[in-house]
Design a protein around this motif. Structure first.
Motif, PDB file in Angstrom:
ATOM      1  N   PHE B 111     -27.687 -15.753  -6.041  1.00 11.62           N
ATOM      2  CA  PHE B 111     -28.337 -16.531  -4.985  1.00 11.62           C
ATOM      3  C   PHE B 111     -28.755 -17.913  -5.498  1.00 11.62           C
ATOM      4  N   GLU B 114     -25.752 -20.068  -5.814  1.00 11.97           N
ATOM      5  CA  GLU B 114     -25.219 -20.483  -4.525  1.00 11.97           C
ATOM      6  C   GLU B 114     -26.107 -21.568  -3.916  1.00 11.97           C
ATOM      7  N   ARG B 115     -27.421 -21.394  -4.077  1.00 14.67           N
ATOM      8  CA  ARG B 115     -28.352 -22.362  -3.514  1.00 14.67           C
ATOM      9  C   ARG B 115     -28.237 -23.717  -4.210  1.00 14.67           C
ATOM     10  N   ALA B 118     -25.121 -25.279  -3.040  1.00 16.34           N
ATOM     11  CA  ALA B 118     -25.269 -25.772  -1.666  1.00 16.34           C
ATOM     12  C   ALA B 118     -26.058 -27.078  -1.644  1.00 16.34           C
ATOM     13  N   MET B 119     -27.088 -27.171  -2.478  1.00 20.66           N
ATOM     14  CA  MET B 119     -27.892 -28.396  -2.516  1.00 20.66           C
ATOM     15  C   MET B 119     -27.078 -29.564  -3.057  1.00 20.66           C
ATOM     16  N   LYS B 125     -23.185 -34.916   0.752  1.00 15.33           N
ATOM     17  CA  LYS B 125     -22.998 -35.265   2.168  1.00 15.33           C
ATOM     18  C   LYS B 125     -23.998 -36.333   2.595  1.00 15.33           C
ATOM     19  N   ARG B 129     -23.275 -40.493   3.875  1.00 15.47           N
ATOM     20  CA  ARG B 129     -23.581 -41.003   5.213  1.00 15.47           C
ATOM     21  C   ARG B 129     -23.602 -42.533   5.217  1.00 15.47           C
TER      22      ARG B 129
ATOM     23  N   TYR C 113     -34.174 -31.026   2.596  1.00 17.28           N
ATOM     24  CA  TYR C 113     -33.757 -29.761   3.189  1.00 17.28           C
ATOM     25  C   TYR C 113     -34.810 -28.664   3.093  1.00 17.28           C
ATOM     26  N   PRO C 178     -27.154 -33.235   7.591  1.00 11.52           N
ATOM     27  CA  PRO C 178     -25.836 -32.588   7.653  1.00 11.52           C
ATOM     28  C   PRO C 178     -25.877 -31.163   7.104  1.00 11.52           C
ATOM     29  N   GLY C 179     -25.291 -30.257   7.869  1.00 14.65           N
ATOM     30  CA  GLY C 179     -25.140 -28.875   7.404  1.00 14.65           C
ATOM     31  C   GLY C 179     -26.421 -28.066   7.378  1.00 14.65           C
ATOM     32  N   LEU C 183     -26.775 -24.013   6.347  1.00 18.12           N
ATOM     33  CA  LEU C 183     -27.548 -23.647   5.159  1.00 18.12           C
ATOM     34  C   LEU C 183     -28.645 -22.661   5.526  1.00 18.12           C
ATOM     35  N   GLY C 187     -29.179 -18.471   4.665  1.00 24.79           N
ATOM     36  CA  GLY C 187     -30.362 -18.055   3.905  1.00 24.79           C
ATOM     37  C   GLY C 187     -30.608 -18.905   2.675  1.00 24.79           C
ATOM     38  N   LEU C 188     -29.926 -20.026   2.597  1.00 24.94           N
ATOM     39  CA  LEU C 188     -30.023 -20.822   1.373  1.00 24.94           C
ATOM     40  C   LEU C 188     -31.226 -21.756   1.351  1.00 24.94           C
ATOM     41  N   LEU C 189     -31.980 -21.771   2.430  1.00 25.10           N
ATOM     42  CA  LEU C 189     -33.175 -22.603   2.412  1.00 25.10           C
ATOM     43  C   LEU C 189     -34.433 -21.758   2.223  1.00 25.10           C
ATOM     44  N   GLU C 190     -34.191 -20.456   2.030  1.00 25.17           N
ATOM     45  CA  GLU C 190     -35.348 -19.590   1.805  1.00 25.17           C
ATOM     46  C   GLU C 190     -35.767 -19.688   0.356  1.00 25.17           C
TER      47      GLU C 190
END
Lengths: 224, 259, 224
Positions: B111, B114-115, B118-119, B125, B129, C113, C178-179, C183, C187-190
């Motif tokens: 997790f 993955e987090r 993702a960040m 992204k 912009r 985020y 964005p996104g 996210l 559950g990636l912001l938990e």
């Protein structure tokens, strides 16, 4: 956007100029963003080859007729200006801002961190007397107001910060002001050894109120 | 020149040996390294084999350690934790043991990876912009109608906080002269000792010669001890006293030297 | 500038708001006069009594659709900005911004985020300690500010993004990041507790009514 018929007579050019509607957009954007009036020659220089800014200006001028903003000629250059009859709306724009004096900043900080606080307490913390004008100024700015009187001999008046203060400094509440430790860890305050905790302050005594840098015990994976 | 050549070939050897090893400084911490390693599994981060990842990481650390002893503590802590996790994943769960299972720990690590990933993507992204003053622009001519001229004072939060910090840390700032308050100079120690050694007929601990008020504060005590000791050496050199110390770190004693 | 009898007209309609077309002009003029976003409340304060700037903004936005300049929403404020596709004309106005380090960019994204987010949480996500300069730099850029303290042991200070941040990246609000939805649904912001360490209380459990409450930044995330 390309609803306007493209310029009729385009000079012979290798590349086709954008349609007039596009050119009008370009002129509009340039005049909007540029700090000074712009001449036709300059517009031409900035726009793609083959454009006819003079013609685009004609369309643009018509478009802004009767609007809150109008296209005006300043010497041989062009600018967008707010309509003269709306000048009365601009009063708020004409505010001269000055930096708050150091005494006032410090007094304000003490009120914020220690509120409710009496004048005597402010003086004790600052280590200097606080002139009447300083507090008056803060009150006039509506950043500080009178709180309740302290229930001690003399019933001194206290000072607290206002909602205006919180708004101005983008704070949710006075309690959210970061503490010294947090200031330090956010890098807002150079970290230096706490006396008695090992390292003795460096003896290069540069000034008395500037923070002395502590040669940074750089963490290994410090980011830059 | 030949030194330089030897050096060069050393460097080349080292570079060759490290060819497959990415410099650990290139990573922003163990999690970053793990994320990079996990990419080699070429699977969705949710399907990643934490066991395989742990093995890769441990192998990497082993190898990097051979070459660079100064490997950071963070990385070694992570290595120890992953070794523990590996054993948990490999051994059948012990029903008597409390605490999270290997699977739970592995899932949490997955997790975290993955987090982080993702960040990173989100950050990319965000930066991709259109940005103000780069891709789109604010008004260039701001209105300068000066009708009502009102003076307001302004300060930033930074000013405020720094102002406060300045006051609150004032006591910590000790300019040079002030700092001397806690420094007992050798001259002071010497003159003090000269006045006192007349009484030192018997062996006495030099610490008993510390000036009054300098025994409690550790900083003052340290300074006074050092200068007093230095002063005794000076007096011994002058032949006025004798010095002795029974053992390493034992008290240092002095006695007046009778001529 | 000429002093047209606008003021006179003003007196006449003492109790009647100007027609909507006129209000639209006023909003247009005010927004043209400044580089910073202006809130509806501020527009209202500057316009004659009885005006409805929110409605005027709707018309104005439509009017500027597809033009060289467009009306954008920034948090709860509005601003005019040039169309992004015309950025190439504006080399002269381009401001070279300091290049942010990877650490700073990541930290900024995490604040945006995950806000409100504490320093410890940022470190937990990045797996590395946040160096002093990083948050300092983001605060100096006025992209990040202090939020409320988290109501957990130690009452750590939190960080949130600012209106300047939204303005800079052309975002109407933090929920337009964005996104963000993806996210969140992944559950990636938990903030998940580390197994075996027990549950870590996440949200600032309100109920501390001493805190001065106001514009809660969580509303930035409200789904509309």
């Amino acid at each position: 956007m390309s609803d306007k018929p493209a310029a009729v007579e385009q000079e012979e050019s290798l590349f086709e100029a954008p349609p007039m509607g596009e050119q009008e957009r370009m002129v509009e954007a340039i005049l909007f963003a540029t700090a000074d009036p712009v001449t036709v020659a300059e517009l031409e220089g900035r726009m793609p080859h083959g454009c006819d800014p003079a013609e685009a200006l004609v369309y643009l001028r018509k478009r802004y007729e009767g609007r809150g903003v109008s296209l005006v000629k300043v010497g041989d250059a062009w600018a967008l200006r707010t309509a003269p009859d709306l000048g009365f709306l601009m009063q708020k724009e004409t505010v001269e801002t000055r930096k708050l004096s150091r005494a006032a900043v410090e007094t304000l900080a003490i009120v914020a961190y220690h509120q409710p606080v009496t004048r005597a307490e402010i003086e004790e913390i600052r280590g200097v007397s606080v002139s009447r004008g300083t507090i008056d100024q803060l009150i006039e700015l509506e950043w500080v107001r009178f709180g309740r009187r302290r229930m001690t001999p003399g019933r001194p008046v206290t000072f607290v910060v206002t909602q205006d203060f919180l708004d101005h400094f983008g704070l949710e509440g006075a309690r959210d002001l970061p503490g010294l430790k947090e200031l330090r860890s956010a890098g807002l305050l150079e970290s230096r050894p706490v006396p008695g905790l090992g390292a003795v302050p460096k003896e290069d005594g540069d000034g008395d109120d500037e923070v002395i840098d502590d040669g940074d015990q750089s963490e290994m994976f410090d980011e830059t | 020149m030949s030194d330089l050549e030897t050096f060069q070939s050393d460097v080349n050897d080292r570079l060759a040996a490290e060819a497959l090893i990415v410099d650990v400084d290139g990573f922003e911490g163990p999690l970053d390294l793990l994320l990079t390693l996990s990419r080699t599994q070429k699977v969705d981060l949710r399907q990643i084999s934490v066991l395989a990842l742990a093995r890769q990481y441990l192998a990497f650390i082993e190898q990097a350690r051979d070459l660079r002893l100064e490997l950071a503590a963070d990385y070694l802590v992570m290595a120890a934790w992953l070794a523990f996790l590996k054993s948990r994943l490999l051994l059948p769960p012990d029903p008597t043991e409390d605490g999270p299972s290997g699977e739970e720990l592995a899932a949490h690590l997955a997790f975290q990876l993955e987090r982080l990933s993702a960040m990173r993507e989100a950050a990319a992204k965000l930066m991709a912009r259109d940005q103000l003053a780069r891709d789109f622009f604010a008004r260039g001519i701001t209105e300068d109608v000066t009708r009502t001229r009102r003076v307001t004072y302004t300060a930033t939060l930074l000013d405020l906080m720094q102002g406060y910090a300045r006051i609150r840390t004032k006591d910590e700032f000790r300019p040079f002269v002030m700092d001397r308050e806690k420094v007992f100079t050798m001259e002071e120690a010497l003159s003090r000792l000269r006045g006192l050694i007349g009484f030192a007929g018997e062996w006495t601990d030099i610490l008993s010669y510390l000036p009054e008020g300098w025994e409690m504060d550790p900083v003052k005590r340290r300074s006074a001890t050092a200068s007093t000791f230095a002063a005794t050496l000076e007096l011994a050199k002058e032949g006025k006293i004798e010095l002795r110390q029974g053992d390493v770190f034992a008290p240092i004693q002095i006695r007046k030297k009778d001529r």
